[in-house]
Motif scaffolding. Structure first.
Motif, PDB file in Angstrom:
ATOM      1  N   PRO A  67       0.796  -1.239   0.000  1.00 25.53           N
ATOM      2  CA  PRO A  67       0.000   0.000   0.000  1.00 25.53           C
ATOM      3  C   PRO A  67       0.824   1.283   0.000  1.00 25.53           C
ATOM      4  N   ARG A 109      -3.692  -2.326  -1.199  1.00 22.16           N
ATOM      5  CA  ARG A 109      -3.722  -3.208  -0.019  1.00 22.16           C
ATOM      6  C   ARG A 109      -4.584  -4.418  -0.331  1.00 22.16           C
ATOM      7  N   VAL A 110      -4.121  -5.590   0.027  1.00 20.36           N
ATOM      8  CA  VAL A 110      -4.914  -6.801  -0.185  1.00 20.36           C
ATOM      9  C   VAL A 110      -6.003  -6.863   0.880  1.00 20.36           C
ATOM     10  N   PRO A 137       3.470  -9.773   5.357  1.00 19.84           N
ATOM     11  CA  PRO A 137       2.756  -8.538   5.729  1.00 19.84           C
ATOM     12  C   PRO A 137       3.142  -7.956   7.093  1.00 19.84           C
ATOM     13  N   ALA A 160       5.682   3.289  18.396  1.00 21.75           N
ATOM     14  CA  ALA A 160       6.779   3.493  17.429  1.00 21.75           C
ATOM     15  C   ALA A 160       7.405   2.154  17.034  1.00 21.75           C
ATOM     16  N   GLY A 326       8.978 -13.776   7.038  1.00 23.13           N
ATOM     17  CA  GLY A 326       9.125 -12.544   7.811  1.00 23.13           C
ATOM     18  C   GLY A 326       8.435 -12.639   9.160  1.00 23.13           C
ATOM     19  N   ALA A 341      14.173 -11.862   8.014  1.00 19.62           N
ATOM     20  CA  ALA A 341      13.143 -11.823   6.966  1.00 19.62           C
ATOM     21  C   ALA A 341      13.805 -11.900   5.590  1.00 19.62           C
TER      22      ALA A 341
HETATM   23  C1  LIG Z   1      12.554  -0.071  16.501  1.00 18.41           C
HETATM   24  C2  LIG Z   1      12.912  -1.234  15.661  1.00 18.41           C
HETATM   25  C3  LIG Z   1      14.230  -1.457  15.298  1.00 18.41           C
HETATM   26  C4  LIG Z   1      14.573  -2.545  14.517  1.00 18.41           C
HETATM   27  N1  LIG Z   1      15.889  -2.734  14.188  1.00 18.41           N
HETATM   28  C5  LIG Z   1      16.245  -3.820  13.472  1.00 18.41           C
HETATM   29  C6  LIG Z   1      17.608  -4.032  13.148  1.00 18.41           C
HETATM   30  O1  LIG Z   1      18.487  -3.263  13.511  1.00 18.41           O
HETATM   31  N2  LIG Z   1      17.925  -5.140  12.423  1.00 18.41           N
HETATM   32  C7  LIG Z   1      16.980  -6.026  12.012  1.00 18.41           C
HETATM   33  O2  LIG Z   1      17.334  -7.017  11.351  1.00 18.41           O
HETATM   34  N3  LIG Z   1      15.660  -5.838  12.299  1.00 18.41           N
HETATM   35  C8  LIG Z   1      15.266  -4.760  13.012  1.00 18.41           C
HETATM   36  N4  LIG Z   1      13.939  -4.553  13.290  1.00 18.41           N
HETATM   37  C9  LIG Z   1      12.918  -5.560  12.881  1.00 18.41           C
HETATM   38  C10 LIG Z   1      12.451  -5.383  11.432  1.00 18.41           C
HETATM   39  O3  LIG Z   1      11.946  -4.092  11.216  1.00 18.41           O
HETATM   40  C11 LIG Z   1      11.351  -6.391  11.089  1.00 18.41           C
HETATM   41  O4  LIG Z   1      11.713  -7.657  11.577  1.00 18.41           O
HETATM   42  C12 LIG Z   1      11.158  -6.468   9.580  1.00 18.41           C
HETATM   43  O5  LIG Z   1      10.673  -5.227   9.102  1.00 18.41           O
HETATM   44  C13 LIG Z   1      10.208  -7.599   9.191  1.00 18.41           C
HETATM   45  O6  LIG Z   1      10.004  -7.621   7.798  1.00 18.41           O
HETATM   46  P1  LIG Z   1       8.591  -8.094   7.210  1.00 18.41           P
HETATM   47  O7  LIG Z   1       8.752  -8.143   5.734  1.00 18.41           O
HETATM   48  O8  LIG Z   1       8.133  -9.307   7.912  1.00 18.41           O
HETATM   49  O9  LIG Z   1       7.574  -6.950   7.651  1.00 18.41           O
HETATM   50  P2  LIG Z   1       7.576  -5.383   7.325  1.00 18.41           P
HETATM   51  O10 LIG Z   1       8.943  -4.897   7.059  1.00 18.41           O
HETATM   52  O11 LIG Z   1       6.780  -4.733   8.394  1.00 18.41           O
HETATM   53  O12 LIG Z   1       6.774  -5.290   5.960  1.00 18.41           O
HETATM   54  C14 LIG Z   1       5.420  -5.628   5.892  1.00 18.41           C
HETATM   55  C15 LIG Z   1       4.784  -4.850   4.758  1.00 18.41           C
HETATM   56  O13 LIG Z   1       3.525  -5.457   4.448  1.00 18.41           O
HETATM   57  C16 LIG Z   1       2.629  -4.451   4.107  1.00 18.41           C
HETATM   58  N5  LIG Z   1       1.258  -4.964   4.300  1.00 18.41           N
HETATM   59  C17 LIG Z   1       0.649  -5.262   5.471  1.00 18.41           C
HETATM   60  N6  LIG Z   1      -0.614  -5.681   5.229  1.00 18.41           N
HETATM   61  C18 LIG Z   1      -0.782  -5.660   3.889  1.00 18.41           C
HETATM   62  C19 LIG Z   1      -1.880  -5.971   3.020  1.00 18.41           C
HETATM   63  N7  LIG Z   1      -3.059  -6.366   3.515  1.00 18.41           N
HETATM   64  N8  LIG Z   1      -1.701  -5.828   1.685  1.00 18.41           N
HETATM   65  C20 LIG Z   1      -0.505  -5.419   1.168  1.00 18.41           C
HETATM   66  N9  LIG Z   1       0.550  -5.102   1.944  1.00 18.41           N
HETATM   67  C21 LIG Z   1       0.418  -5.219   3.284  1.00 18.41           C
HETATM   68  C22 LIG Z   1       2.969  -3.281   5.041  1.00 18.41           C
HETATM   69  O14 LIG Z   1       2.546  -2.037   4.498  1.00 18.41           O
HETATM   70  C23 LIG Z   1       4.498  -3.394   5.141  1.00 18.41           C
HETATM   71  O15 LIG Z   1       5.166  -2.521   4.258  1.00 18.41           O
HETATM   72  C24 LIG Z   1      13.562  -3.437  14.063  1.00 18.41           C
HETATM   73  C25 LIG Z   1      12.228  -3.207  14.408  1.00 18.41           C
HETATM   74  C26 LIG Z   1      11.902  -2.127  15.202  1.00 18.41           C
HETATM   75  C27 LIG Z   1      10.467  -1.889  15.546  1.00 18.41           C
END
Ligand SMILES: Cc1cc2nc3c(=O)[nH]c(=O)nc-3n(C[C@H](O)[C@H](O)[C@H](O)COP(=O)(O)OP(=O)(O)OC[C@H]3O[C@@H](n4cnc5c(N)ncnc54)[C@H](O)[C@@H]3O)c2cc1C
Length: 432
Positions: A67, A109-110, A137, A160, A326, A341
């Protein structure tokens, strides 16, 4: 990192037999000659999967549905509190995935997954069919975990924990806090996104407070008895922030036996089961987490509220054509991190190309590293390498990984440089 024996490799393939067979015999590829893989979520898991699918097999059409046209990375977002980064520097887009790798981007968005027809419906009204679907997601929050703290309250007391406006709000609250003020940070029980994240955040806040408001205090109220890289954090806090003394900028309290039950918004007060109360000037409440709403709503989660998967391929236990990677997925003992991830996405992309091309699925090893800054010149890290054990469960590779040595000075400065370098290379590998 020993390779899998031939027997274990075949066991791994055998574990996937049902998926491979019904993938060939049951439902043919929808799109005829060119397979179509749809990736949902353009974060670290989804963007990596989309890019690596195209790198592995340019004959596969890949559509990424996300999205947001631009994505703010959580890694690095704690640096905002120390004044070391701003949101623009943490923002990436999907131009390179489209221009350099031929990923098709749908900014939408799905809203639902029609598993039987292998069809996605999007909020914008469009529908998209797929041969295989990769879901990444991310997370959602348990808004019912503490009386008084819900989605609306998070606009006043930010978590945050999804980088963007919430991060800015919390940084501004910290800046506006009077000297001598108290920051209350509420940390959930495992599992949650980024196990060392809260403690890096406390470090970055303390770094800023030490320069600007040194009479202040950060109180970490933790639902756990211990935390990731604890000895390294505590040694760093003792060195830089007086940890363990009456004037420490950081205090850590385990509330494992005395959970926080209620937020009194008016008085900025948290009350625990035993009736202890904690008042703060700034409240950073990080709620317990679940897989993202779309995964929960569409029946991809189990009673843990995370998505169970076959680790080698990431296939959902509930639908062999849907892969989940992820933070949403259950890959324990691999922690929920961006690095993990990215690693899960590569293994999944490899498995998906093999399933589509009906070739054997290669063994996988997964990697994680988490670097944290205690000050801009003091970094610490943890690393893990994982493989499938004889029961096809994910297990740490013995003798691989570990945490930084408990040294400071030059080694800590090198780790701080690595923290920034690992961030840059992870961004380049995922989005570049
Ligand atoms: C403060 C903080 C610091 C961090 N520091 C680190 C670090 O230093 N090193 C590290 O390795 N990790 C770190 N992380 C963890 C890391 O951010 C997450 O583990 C990572 O982003 C996970 O990736 P993901 O693809 O699972 O999810 P995300 O990166 O959250 O991506 C999910 C995506 O899916 C999309 N989405 C959701 N629902 C839908 C839908 N229905 N349709 C279409 N799209 C959708 C969202 O918009 C989003 O962009 C940190 C996290 C936090 C909160």
């Amino acid at each position: 990192m020993a390779g899998l024996s031939r027997r274990r490799f075949l066991q791994g393939v055998a574990g996937l037999g049902a998926g491979v067979l019904s993938g060939c015999g049951g439902l043919p590829l929808r799109s005829g000659a060119k397979a179509h893989v749809v990736v949902v979520g353009g974060g670290f898991g989804g963007a990596t999967a989309a890019k690596y699918l195209r790198l592995l097999d340019a004959n596969i059409q890949v559509t990424l549905i996300e999205p947001k046209a631009k994505y703010v990375t959580c890694p690095g977002s704690n640096w905002l509190f120390a004044g070391l980064a701003n949101l623009d520097q943490l923002t990436v887009d999907y131009q390179s995935l489209q221009d350099s790798y031929g990923v098709k981007l749908l900014v939408d968005r799905v809203s639902s997954l029609g598993a039987a027809q292998r069809l996605l419906r999007l909020v914008g009204g469009q529908s998209v069919t797929y041969d295989r679907l990769i879901m990444s997601p991310g997370i959602d929050f348990r808004w019912d975990a503490m009386a008084g703290y819900d989605q609306a309250a998070a606009e006043q007391f930010p978590h945050a924990w999804q980088a963007g406006p919430q991060t800015l709000l919390l940084a501004r609250q910290l800046q506006a806090m009077p000297d001598g003020g108290v920051v209350l940070m509420v940390v959930p029980a495992d599992p949650y996104r980024c196990p060392p994240g809260p403690y890096e955040r406390a470090s970055m806040m303390a770094y800023w407070l030490k320069q600007h408001k040194p009479r202040s205090k950060i109180l970490i109220l933790d639902a756990k008895r211990s935390f990731s890289k604890q000895a390294l954090f505590e040694a760093g806090w003792a060195k830089h922030y007086g940890y363990g003394t009456a004037n420490s900028l950081i205090e850590w309290h385990s509330l494992a036996d005395n959970p926080l039950l209620e937020l009194d918004k008016q008085n900025r007060m948290l009350t625990s089961e035993f009736g202890d109360s904690f008042r703060g000037d700034v409240l950073n409440i990080i709620p317990p987490q679940t897989a993202a709403q779309i995964a929960l709503q569409q029946g991809l989660t189990d009673s843990t509220a995370w998505c169970p998967v076959r680790p080698l391929t990431g296939q959902s236990l509930f639908d062999e054509f849907i892969h989940v990677i992820g933070d949403s997925a259950h890959y324990a003992p691999i922690p929920k991190s961006a690095f993990a991830a990215n690693s899960e996405a590569k293994a999944c992309a490899l498995a998906v190309t093999s399933l589509i091309n009906q070739t054997p699925i290669a063994e996988a090893h997964w990697l994680n590293t988490c670097y944290s800054l205690i000050t801009p010149e003091h970094g610490i890290s943890v690393a893990g390498v994982y493989e499938l054990d004889s029961a096809n469960a994910i297990a740490p590779v013995k003798g691989a990984g570990g945490v930084s040595a408990r040294t400071d000075g030059e080694a800590a400065a090198m780790e701080a440089d690595y923290t920034r370098a690992v961030y840059r290379s992870l961004i380049a590998d995922t989005f570049g």
